[in-house]
Write a protein that holds these residues in place. Structure first.
Motif, PDB file in Angstrom:
ATOM      1  N   LEU A   1     -22.051  32.535  -6.137  1.00 32.39           N
ATOM      2  CA  LEU A   1     -21.086  32.811  -7.207  1.00 32.39           C
ATOM      3  C   LEU A   1     -20.049  31.694  -7.321  1.00 32.39           C
ATOM      4  N   ALA A   2     -19.711  31.082  -6.170  1.00 34.08           N
ATOM      5  CA  ALA A   2     -18.728  29.994  -6.157  1.00 34.08           C
ATOM      6  C   ALA A   2     -19.323  28.668  -6.599  1.00 34.08           C
ATOM      7  N   GLY A   3     -20.649  28.593  -6.700  1.00 29.08           N
ATOM      8  CA  GLY A   3     -21.297  27.347  -7.088  1.00 29.08           C
ATOM      9  C   GLY A   3     -21.532  26.399  -5.933  1.00 29.08           C
ATOM     10  N   ILE A   4     -21.330  26.866  -4.705  1.00 26.08           N
ATOM     11  CA  ILE A   4     -21.527  26.035  -3.522  1.00 26.08           C
ATOM     12  C   ILE A   4     -22.997  25.951  -3.150  1.00 26.08           C
ATOM     13  N   THR A   5     -23.716  27.063  -3.327  1.00 23.78           N
ATOM     14  CA  THR A   5     -25.143  27.159  -3.022  1.00 23.78           C
ATOM     15  C   THR A   5     -25.894  27.549  -4.290  1.00 23.78           C
ATOM     16  N   LYS A   6     -27.063  26.944  -4.494  1.00 27.75           N
ATOM     17  CA  LYS A   6     -27.866  27.274  -5.661  1.00 27.75           C
ATOM     18  C   LYS A   6     -28.870  28.379  -5.312  1.00 27.75           C
TER      19      LYS A   6
END
Length: 281
Positions: free
Chosen positions: A49-54
């Protein structure tokens, strides 16, 4: 409530499948708690959700493309040599803030998180609860619309837990959308509007926690530097904070406890100068 984030058929695989075809909606202004056993994918979901992991498959869509998301991991980075103010300034400059705007924002956050008198102290000397606050402040530098918290109460003592819970309650009351992983039943019942439970690679269940009617109270009083630990004996005091020179008390209180609170303060010789109640929105 309007939908803020839409998660559709999310699948994540590392060496093994973490979760599969997971779908959920996050509503604007709600506090959504995520529960589950270790390894169920709670932290992984927050990182996606944070865009750190795809994700391996699936989509995460913000209904408003300008939505700002702040993320706070469970553990604060090690070996940070900055003071609290220096660290927040450094993080803000990385994100492109101008000096004057950034300083004003930092001062506001330090006040909100009760760390104004610690601004020039080294983060390395901070307790875990204080480091957690610094992590939350850096996530809110851009006045985020959504705050993602991974186990925000992990490893905190009772006072730190109560203080942080009170801060989260006020942020939620101000309209911030909050997603957090948590095992603490008290935080779930007092903050969460909705709880989802992860397990077996999916959402196993969803429920609305039972809430007790409560309000936020500000009391200006002459405490004569008294120890206020006696307030912990009152059933219904959710959290408390003594600020300044001891003349201002901030508390989250169940409605059923309001009369007992005032009576107990008077019995301990505390002169109440003014009282302000801010009812739950």
């Amino acid at each position: 409530m309007a939908t803020l984030i839409e998660v559709q058929e999310l699948t994540k695989t590392y060496f093994t499948r973490i979760f599969s075809n997971l779908s959920l909606s996050v509503n604007e202004g709600e506090a959504l708690a995520i529960r589950g056993d270790n390894g169920s994918g709670k932290s992984t979901l927050l990182k996606i959700l944070a865009g750190i992991t795809k994700p391996t498959h699936g989509t995460v869509k913000c209904m408003n493309p300008d939505t700002m998301i702040g993320y706070v991991p469970e553990n604060f980075p090690y070996n940070i040599r900055f003071t609290a103010e220096q660290y927040l300034y450094h993080m803000g400059r990385i994100r492109g803030f101008s000096g004057s705007t950034l300083q004003n924002r930092i001062s506001s956050l330090l006040y909100q998180f009760h760390l104004g008198d610690q601004r020039t102290n080294a983060i390395g000397t901070f307790s875990k609860g204080m480091k957690q606050k610094v992590g939350m402040m850096q996530a809110l530098l851009e006045e985020s619309d959504v705050l993602l918290l991974d186990e925000p109460l992990s490893g905190l003592d009772l006072d730190a837990r109560n203080d942080l819970e009170s801060i989260l309650y006020r942020l939620k009351s101000d309209g911030l959308t909050i997603l957090f992983t948590c095992h603490d039943k008290k935080l779930l019942n007092n903050i969460a509007d909705r709880v989802i439970v992860l397990g077996n690679q999916r959402i196993q269940s969803e429920y609305v926690p039972a809430k007790k009617s409560r309000f936020h109270v500000k009391i200006e009083a002459d405490t004569n530097d008294q120890n206020l630990d006696f307030l912990d004996e009152i059933d219904g005091i959710i959290s408390k904070k003594q600020t300044g020179n001891g003349d201002l008390l901030l508390m989250d209180v169940e409605r059923s406890a309001s009369d007992r609170l005032l009576l107990t303060l008077i019995q301990h010789g505390i002169s109440i100068q003014s009282l302000r109640r801010e009812d739950e929105k």
